[in-house]
Design a protein around this motif. Structure first.
Motif, PDB file in Angstrom:
ATOM      1  N   UNK A 126       0.828  -1.206   0.000  1.00 19.77           N
ATOM      2  CA  UNK A 126       0.000   0.000   0.000  1.00 19.77           C
ATOM      3  C   UNK A 126       0.867   1.262   0.000  1.00 19.77           C
ATOM      4  N   UNK A 127       1.897   1.291   0.857  1.00 16.89           N
ATOM      5  CA  UNK A 127       2.706   2.491   1.020  1.00 16.89           C
ATOM      6  C   UNK A 127       3.724   2.683  -0.092  1.00 16.89           C
ATOM      7  N   UNK A 128       4.255   1.602  -0.618  1.00 15.72           N
ATOM      8  CA  UNK A 128       5.344   1.702  -1.594  1.00 15.72           C
ATOM      9  C   UNK A 128       4.896   1.543  -3.050  1.00 15.72           C
ATOM     10  N   UNK A 129       3.717   0.938  -3.279  1.00 17.91           N
ATOM     11  CA  UNK A 129       3.250   0.712  -4.654  1.00 17.91           C
ATOM     12  C   UNK A 129       1.966   1.491  -4.938  1.00 17.91           C
ATOM     13  N   UNK A 130       0.961   1.274  -4.129  1.00 18.38           N
ATOM     14  CA  UNK A 130      -0.352   1.858  -4.422  1.00 18.38           C
ATOM     15  C   UNK A 130      -0.325   3.376  -4.262  1.00 18.38           C
ATOM     16  N   UNK A 131       0.014   3.845  -3.062  1.00 16.91           N
ATOM     17  CA  UNK A 131      -0.061   5.287  -2.783  1.00 16.91           C
ATOM     18  C   UNK A 131       0.796   6.135  -3.716  1.00 16.91           C
ATOM     19  N   UNK A 132       2.055   5.774  -3.989  1.00 16.57           N
ATOM     20  CA  UNK A 132       2.845   6.649  -4.868  1.00 16.57           C
ATOM     21  C   UNK A 132       2.337   6.705  -6.311  1.00 16.57           C
ATOM     22  N   UNK A 133       1.841   5.572  -6.838  1.00 18.60           N
ATOM     23  CA  UNK A 133       1.550   5.520  -8.268  1.00 18.60           C
ATOM     24  C   UNK A 133       0.085   5.821  -8.609  1.00 18.60           C
ATOM     25  N   UNK A 134      -0.734   6.155  -7.630  1.00 16.68           N
ATOM     26  CA  UNK A 134      -2.076   6.618  -7.973  1.00 16.68           C
ATOM     27  C   UNK A 134      -2.086   8.129  -8.212  1.00 16.68           C
TER      28      UNK A 134
ATOM     29  N   UNK B 173      -3.571  -8.763  -7.900  1.00 19.18           N
ATOM     30  CA  UNK B 173      -4.886  -8.855  -8.550  1.00 19.18           C
ATOM     31  C   UNK B 173      -5.846  -7.792  -8.025  1.00 19.18           C
ATOM     32  N   UNK B 174      -5.855  -7.557  -6.705  1.00 16.75           N
ATOM     33  CA  UNK B 174      -6.707  -6.503  -6.154  1.00 16.75           C
ATOM     34  C   UNK B 174      -6.310  -5.134  -6.697  1.00 16.75           C
ATOM     35  N   UNK B 175      -5.014  -4.911  -6.866  1.00 15.60           N
ATOM     36  CA  UNK B 175      -4.534  -3.641  -7.407  1.00 15.60           C
ATOM     37  C   UNK B 175      -4.993  -3.453  -8.860  1.00 15.60           C
TER      38      UNK B 175
ATOM     39  N   UNK C 156      -7.407  -0.361  -9.617  1.00 14.53           N
ATOM     40  CA  UNK C 156      -6.738   0.717 -10.360  1.00 14.53           C
ATOM     41  C   UNK C 156      -6.395   0.225 -11.765  1.00 14.53           C
ATOM     42  N   UNK C 157      -7.372   0.113 -12.638  1.00 11.12           N
ATOM     43  CA  UNK C 157      -7.119  -0.413 -13.992  1.00 11.12           C
ATOM     44  C   UNK C 157      -6.259   0.518 -14.846  1.00 11.12           C
ATOM     45  N   UNK C 158      -6.151   1.770 -14.480  1.00 13.83           N
ATOM     46  CA  UNK C 158      -5.338   2.706 -15.263  1.00 13.83           C
ATOM     47  C   UNK C 158      -3.923   2.857 -14.716  1.00 13.83           C
ATOM     48  N   UNK C 159      -3.504   1.989 -13.805  1.00 13.33           N
ATOM     49  CA  UNK C 159      -2.149   2.085 -13.243  1.00 13.33           C
ATOM     50  C   UNK C 159      -1.112   1.758 -14.323  1.00 13.33           C
ATOM     51  N   UNK C 160       0.115   2.238 -14.175  1.00 14.59           N
ATOM     52  CA  UNK C 160       1.126   2.012 -15.215  1.00 14.59           C
ATOM     53  C   UNK C 160       1.795   0.644 -15.140  1.00 14.59           C
ATOM     54  N   UNK C 161       1.446  -0.203 -14.189  1.00 14.69           N
ATOM     55  CA  UNK C 161       2.178  -1.454 -13.975  1.00 14.69           C
ATOM     56  C   UNK C 161       1.752  -2.534 -14.962  1.00 14.69           C
ATOM     57  N   UNK C 162       2.758  -3.326 -15.398  1.00 15.25           N
ATOM     58  CA  UNK C 162       2.558  -4.544 -16.173  1.00 15.25           C
ATOM     59  C   UNK C 162       3.294  -5.659 -15.426  1.00 15.25           C
TER      60      UNK C 162
END
Length: 594
Positions: A134-142, A176-178, A182-188
């Motif tokens: 949550x702190x290192x992946x989700x919060x920064x990249x939203x 999977x939850x991410x 967040x379907x528009x996130x930049x991650x692949x």
């Protein structure tokens, strides 16, 4: 960043020295699957952000992942990777910090975000995987600042090799939850694993199926057959050139056989192995297990015991419990009381499954299997029949080694020293390590000629034996070090010797003559006889001898006595006269009345 680095999985990056040389696809092979993976990375959108590359043991999943991240066609501004492995990279609790560190090293804005978060709450580095995600992946990249940088590729290879089977499931759930939220996130996400039950069950869930594309690696397709043939031709040609071989100079090992014989055994195994009733995805594993069984069955009886010991130590990963930081092949052999020759004789028939370190680097390198599938095979008693219960037998062997050491060194002081001294295989660096216990010996009374020395080496009685024994009566064997304290001749010691001699001479001179020699030499004081010399001289008495002073001598003597020794009242009378005169002068001054 240094604190973050400490919480990563060492050697898990795609370009880590721990994986050098990494497995990668031979040029012009696996072109189809590589193109499909690269196309997915460049064009994925929405919730479909994962690609699962699945295949059995040894089909080349890690090589595919390595070739994708090294491909010049990969057009992503940022990427990170984790290559799990049972060879020391199987900690499933630190994948987020490992990915976070790599991304922060490539992106300045992201690094500033991470540094602020860690400085605000340092306990994040020890938090759960969910909190870190949550702190290192989700919060920064939203946030739009980091979200607009383009696709960010995350490669996770060997997900099934995590030591804790719950860790990969937790990581897959977070990913999977991410993707859903967040379907528009930049991650692949490019994930590779074996088709193990717990991982396959997760990807079979109804809510997960829309989130990924499956890439199943086939071993019986025409493309795979062509790639394998190209690989074999390339490797055989490389071996021929590397060892300067021709058709008339084929290497033959009397204990193993020629390359032709070995290849014939492999082909015979493939032809005689029944494939009916075996699922397609298990075909390669079944053939590989048959090859492993043949290799183990061909181990000669004279080295079978040592070979079993080596396998038992590798399968349960002894170094994790004993010495994870200092474990190497030399240490392993010493635990097993196995000499160099015995160890390499046992490894000779296992060269196809073990990466055996050469003797010159064995003190820095571990013994490792080429592939995890061999460990899986021998750990499954229903498949290999080589061990009835490998974990139980490995535990028994560990206890036997420890018991042997304790019984042999019971009651001896300096255990660290003796563990080094009584080795079956010592390396050059052992004697330089500070592992000796120092025992002071005041003096060695005598050395006698060695009665066990050969007549040629002791013909002149110059060979002596120094036998060192601990109080308990156990001799120090093989390697030991003797330190002897002695003074050394140097310029400084010469000056010290000269200074001591000069001080003695000068003191003796002053005692005799009552004055130091330097004062006499430079004329500061005359040579007097107030030392010991005057005791032996005849004294003259001015009174008894009737000696008569001259007028000049008499006046000088009186002057010295008056100046230094006598008070003849003349100075007192002069002072009194001066005071009276001063008093009279004061009385003669008239008074002035105003």
């Amino acid at each position: 960043m240094k604190d973050l680095l400490k919480e990563t999985i060492p050697g898990a990056e795609f370009d880590s020295s721990a994986r050098d040389p990494p497995p990668r696809c031979l040029p012009r092979t696996r072109l189809g699957i590589l193109d499909r993976c690269l196309y997915f990375i460049a064009n994925c959108s929405g919730q479909n952000q994962m690609r699962w590359v699945v295949g059995g043991a040894g089909v080349g999943k890690s090589a595919i992942m390595q070739s994708v991240i090294e491909s010049p066609k990969l057009q992503v501004p940022c990427y990170a990777s984790i290559f799990f492995s049972v060879q020391g990279r199987d900690d499933g609790t630190e994948p987020i910090t490992t990915l976070c560190f790599q991304l922060a090293a490539k992106s300045d804005p992201y690094r500033k975000v991470i540094e602020n978060e860690v400085s605000r709450d340092p306990s994040l580095l020890q938090s759960s995987m969910q909190v870190q995600f949550q702190k290192f992946i989700v919060d920064p990249f939203i946030h739009p600042d980091l979200n607009s940088a383009g696709h960010i590729l995350i490669i996770i290879d060997g997900l099934n090799e995590c030591s804790n089977p719950r860790a990969p499931l937790e990581l897959l759930r977070l990913i999977s939850d991410f993707c859903i939220k967040y379907p528009s996130s930049p991650f692949v996400w490019l994930i590779a694993s074996r088709p193990e039950r717990h991982i396959t069950s997760f990807f079979a869930r109804a809510n997960v199926k829309p989130l990924y594309e499956k890439e199943e690696m086939q071993v019986d397709s025409d493309e795979s057959h062509a790639d394998v043939e190209q690989f074999l031709r390339h490797e055989l040609k490389r071996i021929k050139v590397s060892y300067s071989l021709d058709s008339h100079s084929i290497y033959r090992d009397s204990t193993i056989g020629s390359p032709v014989d070995q290849f014939s055994k492999v082909l015979k195994l493939i032809d005689n192995r029944p494939m009916t009733g075996i699922p397609r995805q298990e075909t390669s594993t079944s053939l590989l297990n048959a090859l492993y069984g043949k290799i183990l069955s061909d181990i000669p009886d004279k080295v079978n015991i040592h070979a079993r010991k080596l396998i038992l130590t590798i399968a349960p990963r002894w170094f994790k419990a004993l010495a994870p930081d200092t474990w190497n092949f030399v240490v392993l052999c010493n635990w097993l009381a196995m000499s160099q020759d015995e160890a390499y004789a046992a490894l000779n028939p296992l060269q196809a499954v073990f990466r055996a370190p050469s003797r010159d680097v064995a003190h820095n390198v571990n013994l490792e299997p080429f592939h995890k599938s061999f460990i899986d095979y021998i750990s499954d008693s229903s498949q290999s029949h080589f061990f009835r219960d490998i974990r139980r037998e490995a535990q028994q062997l560990k206890a036997q080694c420890a018991s042997r050491i304790l019984q042999k060194y019971h009651g001896i002081q300096g255990l660290k020293c003796l563990l080094l001294i009584l080795l079956t295989w010592t390396s050059n660096g052992d004697l330089n390590r500070c592992m000796y216990d120092r025992h002071l010996v005041a003096n060695v009374q005598a050395l006698i000629p060695d009665p066990e020395a050969s007549s040629t080496s002791n013909s002149d009685n110059t060979t002596a034996t120094l036998r060192l024994t601990y109080p308990g009566g156990y001799p120090m064997q093989t390697e030991y070090k003797i330190e002897r304290e002695q003074s050394s001749n140097s310029v400084l010691s010469g000056f010290a010797l000269l200074g001591g001699a000069w001080t003695f001479i000068n003191g003796l001179f002053a005692t005799i003559f009552g004055c130091s020699s330097l004062l006499v030499l430079f004329g500061i004081k005359p040579l007097s006889t107030y030392g010991l010399v005057h005791l032996f001289q005849r004294r003259r008495s001015l009174v008894d001898c009737g000696y008569t002073l001259s007028a000049e001598e008499h006046s000088r003597t009186i002057a010295v006595l008056r100046e230094h020794l006598l008070d003849d009242n003349s100075d007192m009378e002069a002072n009194e006269a001066s005071d009276e005169k001063k008093h009279d002068g004061e009385e003669s001054i008239p008074s002035v009345v105003v």
